[in-house]
Each structure stands twice: as C-alpha cells, then as structure tokens.
Design a protein around this motif. Sequence first.
Motif, PDB file in Angstrom:
ATOM      1  N   MET A   1      38.982   4.605  29.003  1.00 29.46           N
ATOM      2  CA  MET A   1      37.619   5.097  28.921  1.00 29.46           C
ATOM      3  C   MET A   1      37.425   6.297  29.858  1.00 29.46           C
ATOM      4  O   MET A   1      36.590   7.145  29.580  1.00 29.46           O
ATOM      5  N   ASN A   2      38.193   6.360  30.952  1.00 29.02           N
ATOM      6  CA  ASN A   2      38.100   7.513  31.847  1.00 29.02           C
ATOM      7  C   ASN A   2      38.429   8.801  31.119  1.00 29.02           C
ATOM      8  O   ASN A   2      37.770   9.824  31.334  1.00 29.02           O
ATOM      9  N   THR A   3      39.443   8.752  30.266  1.00 31.21           N
ATOM     10  CA  THR A   3      39.838   9.926  29.500  1.00 31.21           C
ATOM     11  C   THR A   3      38.715  10.361  28.575  1.00 31.21           C
ATOM     12  O   THR A   3      38.452  11.543  28.406  1.00 31.21           O
ATOM     13  N   LEU A   4      38.031   9.396  27.997  1.00 35.12           N
ATOM     14  CA  LEU A   4      36.925   9.701  27.089  1.00 35.12           C
ATOM     15  C   LEU A   4      35.801  10.416  27.830  1.00 35.12           C
ATOM     16  O   LEU A   4      35.319  11.458  27.388  1.00 35.12           O
ATOM     17  N   PHE A   5      35.390   9.869  28.976  1.00 36.41           N
ATOM     18  CA  PHE A   5      34.299  10.497  29.716  1.00 36.41           C
ATOM     19  C   PHE A   5      34.690  11.866  30.253  1.00 36.41           C
ATOM     20  O   PHE A   5      33.877  12.787  30.278  1.00 36.41           O
ATOM     21  N   LYS A   6      35.950  12.018  30.650  1.00 37.70           N
ATOM     22  CA  LYS A   6      36.422  13.326  31.106  1.00 37.70           C
ATOM     23  C   LYS A   6      36.365  14.333  29.956  1.00 37.70           C
ATOM     24  O   LYS A   6      35.934  15.466  30.135  1.00 37.70           O
ATOM     25  N   ALA A   7      36.793  13.905  28.769  1.00 38.21           N
ATOM     26  CA  ALA A   7      36.751  14.790  27.604  1.00 38.21           C
ATOM     27  C   ALA A   7      35.324  15.200  27.273  1.00 38.21           C
ATOM     28  O   ALA A   7      35.054  16.355  26.943  1.00 38.21           O
ATOM     29  N   LEU A   8      34.399  14.269  27.381  1.00 38.38           N
ATOM     30  CA  LEU A   8      32.997  14.565  27.058  1.00 38.38           C
ATOM     31  C   LEU A   8      32.300  15.393  28.127  1.00 38.38           C
ATOM     32  O   LEU A   8      31.217  15.925  27.887  1.00 38.38           O
ATOM     33  N   SER A   9      32.912  15.527  29.289  1.00 36.06           N
ATOM     34  CA  SER A   9      32.262  16.240  30.388  1.00 36.06           C
ATOM     35  C   SER A   9      32.264  17.755  30.200  1.00 36.06           C
ATOM     36  O   SER A   9      31.503  18.452  30.857  1.00 36.06           O
ATOM     37  N   HIS A  10      33.085  18.262  29.297  1.00 42.49           N
ATOM     38  CA  HIS A  10      33.171  19.715  29.119  1.00 42.49           C
ATOM     39  C   HIS A  10      32.285  20.176  27.958  1.00 42.49           C
ATOM     40  O   HIS A  10      32.355  19.615  26.862  1.00 42.49           O
ATOM     41  N   PRO A  11      31.460  21.201  28.174  1.00 42.14           N
ATOM     42  CA  PRO A  11      30.536  21.642  27.117  1.00 42.14           C
ATOM     43  C   PRO A  11      31.230  22.141  25.851  1.00 42.14           C
ATOM     44  O   PRO A  11      30.705  21.948  24.752  1.00 42.14           O
ATOM     45  N   VAL A  12      32.384  22.768  25.964  1.00 41.12           N
ATOM     46  CA  VAL A  12      33.091  23.237  24.765  1.00 41.12           C
ATOM     47  C   VAL A  12      33.525  22.044  23.920  1.00 41.12           C
ATOM     48  O   VAL A  12      33.397  22.058  22.697  1.00 41.12           O
ATOM     49  N   ARG A  13      34.003  21.004  24.565  1.00 44.42           N
ATOM     50  CA  ARG A  13      34.430  19.813  23.827  1.00 44.42           C
ATOM     51  C   ARG A  13      33.248  19.137  23.142  1.00 44.42           C
ATOM     52  O   ARG A  13      33.364  18.657  22.014  1.00 44.42           O
ATOM     53  N   ALA A  75      32.379   3.519  24.168  1.00 42.07           N
ATOM     54  CA  ALA A  75      31.735   4.051  25.378  1.00 42.07           C
ATOM     55  C   ALA A  75      30.249   3.729  25.395  1.00 42.07           C
ATOM     56  O   ALA A  75      29.685   3.378  26.439  1.00 42.07           O
ATOM     57  N   LEU A  76      29.609   3.824  24.249  1.00 37.31           N
ATOM     58  CA  LEU A  76      28.185   3.512  24.159  1.00 37.31           C
ATOM     59  C   LEU A  76      27.928   2.046  24.495  1.00 37.31           C
ATOM     60  O   LEU A  76      26.989   1.724  25.230  1.00 37.31           O
ATOM     61  N   ALA A  77      28.759   1.170  23.996  1.00 43.09           N
ATOM     62  CA  ALA A  77      28.619  -0.258  24.307  1.00 43.09           C
ATOM     63  C   ALA A  77      28.756  -0.491  25.807  1.00 43.09           C
ATOM     64  O   ALA A  77      28.003  -1.269  26.401  1.00 43.09           O
ATOM     65  N   PHE A  78      29.689   0.209  26.435  1.00 46.04           N
ATOM     66  CA  PHE A  78      29.867   0.095  27.881  1.00 46.04           C
ATOM     67  C   PHE A  78      28.615   0.576  28.618  1.00 46.04           C
ATOM     68  O   PHE A  78      28.108  -0.105  29.516  1.00 46.04           O
ATOM     69  N   LEU A  79      28.106   1.741  28.239  1.00 41.89           N
ATOM     70  CA  LEU A  79      26.914   2.283  28.908  1.00 41.89           C
ATOM     71  C   LEU A  79      25.714   1.370  28.729  1.00 41.89           C
ATOM     72  O   LEU A  79      24.939   1.153  29.669  1.00 41.89           O
ATOM     73  N   ALA A  85      20.585  -2.687  28.735  1.00 43.08           N
ATOM     74  CA  ALA A  85      19.989  -2.505  27.415  1.00 43.08           C
ATOM     75  C   ALA A  85      20.817  -3.256  26.388  1.00 43.08           C
ATOM     76  O   ALA A  85      22.001  -3.497  26.572  1.00 43.08           O
ATOM     77  N   ARG A  86      20.173  -3.636  25.326  1.00 42.96           N
ATOM     78  CA  ARG A  86      20.860  -4.360  24.264  1.00 42.96           C
ATOM     79  C   ARG A  86      21.263  -3.381  23.188  1.00 42.96           C
ATOM     80  O   ARG A  86      20.514  -2.486  22.835  1.00 42.96           O
ATOM     81  N   SER A  87      22.470  -3.565  22.680  1.00 42.93           N
ATOM     82  CA  SER A  87      22.906  -2.723  21.575  1.00 42.93           C
ATOM     83  C   SER A  87      22.223  -3.208  20.305  1.00 42.93           C
ATOM     84  O   SER A  87      21.801  -4.359  20.228  1.00 42.93           O
ATOM     85  N   PRO A  88      22.112  -2.353  19.287  1.00 39.50           N
ATOM     86  CA  PRO A  88      21.458  -2.761  18.037  1.00 39.50           C
ATOM     87  C   PRO A  88      22.094  -3.998  17.416  1.00 39.50           C
ATOM     88  O   PRO A  88      21.410  -4.809  16.825  1.00 39.50           O
ATOM     89  N   SER A  89      23.400  -4.175  17.571  1.00 40.40           N
ATOM     90  CA  SER A  89      24.045  -5.347  16.972  1.00 40.40           C
ATOM     91  C   SER A  89      23.673  -6.633  17.708  1.00 40.40           C
ATOM     92  O   SER A  89      23.808  -7.717  17.150  1.00 40.40           O
ATOM     93  N   ASP A  90      23.203  -6.552  18.955  1.00 43.78           N
ATOM     94  CA  ASP A  90      22.783  -7.749  19.680  1.00 43.78           C
ATOM     95  C   ASP A  90      21.557  -8.412  19.050  1.00 43.78           C
ATOM     96  O   ASP A  90      21.377  -9.606  19.159  1.00 43.78           O
ATOM     97  N   GLY A  91      20.744  -7.620  18.379  1.00 45.18           N
ATOM     98  CA  GLY A  91      19.552  -8.180  17.744  1.00 45.18           C
ATOM     99  C   GLY A  91      19.896  -9.172  16.665  1.00 45.18           C
ATOM    100  O   GLY A  91      19.158 -10.111  16.409  1.00 45.18           O
ATOM    101  N   ASP A  92      21.061  -8.999  16.044  1.00 49.64           N
ATOM    102  CA  ASP A  92      21.495  -9.931  15.014  1.00 49.64           C
ATOM    103  C   ASP A  92      21.782 -11.309  15.578  1.00 49.64           C
ATOM    104  O   ASP A  92      21.643 -12.303  14.898  1.00 49.64           O
ATOM    105  N   LYS A  93      22.185 -11.375  16.842  1.00 51.63           N
ATOM    106  CA  LYS A  93      22.529 -12.666  17.450  1.00 51.63           C
ATOM    107  C   LYS A  93      21.308 -13.559  17.611  1.00 51.63           C
ATOM    108  O   LYS A  93      21.416 -14.765  17.599  1.00 51.63           O
ATOM    109  N   ASP A  94      20.128 -12.937  17.771  1.00 52.18           N
ATOM    110  CA  ASP A  94      18.913 -13.712  17.930  1.00 52.18           C
ATOM    111  C   ASP A  94      18.526 -14.448  16.657  1.00 52.18           C
ATOM    112  O   ASP A  94      17.769 -15.407  16.689  1.00 52.18           O
ATOM    113  N   ARG A  95      19.029 -13.985  15.524  1.00 50.86           N
ATOM    114  CA  ARG A  95      18.658 -14.585  14.249  1.00 50.86           C
ATOM    115  C   ARG A  95      19.524 -15.773  13.900  1.00 50.86           C
ATOM    116  O   ARG A  95      19.284 -16.449  12.922  1.00 50.86           O
ATOM    117  N   ASP A  96      20.593 -16.028  14.673  1.00 52.90           N
ATOM    118  CA  ASP A  96      21.484 -17.158  14.379  1.00 52.90           C
ATOM    119  C   ASP A  96      20.845 -18.478  14.708  1.00 52.90           C
ATOM    120  O   ASP A  96      20.037 -18.655  15.515  1.00 52.90           O
TER     121      ASP A  96
END
Length: 96
Positions: A1-13, A75-79, A85-96
């Motif tokens: 995940m470090n590589t992902l955030f490093k890649a996203l840190s550059h505006p050209v990327r 990365a979004l799930a990690f953040l 915050a709950r991810s959109p897929s977490d809302g499905d768990k409440d319906r079980d």
Amino acid sequence: MNTLFKALSHPVRRRIIEMLRKGPMASGDIAAAFDMTWPTVTGHLNALKEAGLVSPERDGTTIRYRLDISAVEEALAFLLSITGARSPSDGDKDRD
C-alpha cells in the motif's frame, strides 16, 4: 500500500489516472499530453504499474495502459477504516 500512496502523491500520475478513467490509452498518447521527456513519462507509468494502478497491454507495436481500480478500492477501504467511516458495502451487513 505504501507504493500505491507514493504513486498517487505525484500530480502527473494523478493526471494520468484521470486520463485513463475515460478508457485505455496508448503510451504515446499519454506522453503527448505532457511537456516532458519520454523517459520521464515512462517512469511515471512504471510507478503506476508497480503500484497496481495501471495494467499495460501490448497492441502490435503499441503499449496501451488500462486503469486497474482494484488497488484504489483497497486503499479506499483502508482510509475508511482509519476514519471510522463505513464503506458502502458495510450497509449491506445491517440487512442480514
């Protein structure tokens, strides 16, 4: 995940990712959108590839890059988890 955030840190990327949201693009077309040398653009594409954000595909003599969103989803799930915050897929768990 470090590589992902490093890649996203550059505006050209981030700009390349925006461009690829519209669909796959040839490396030459990506390079033409920037005022920089070919090796510099190649370095940015390699950083995105190493982070799992893009996938190259050979099309004859051309290499086309496609956005690979699965790394972004991870990365979004990690953040979301560190903010409480709950991810959109977490809302499905409440319906079980």
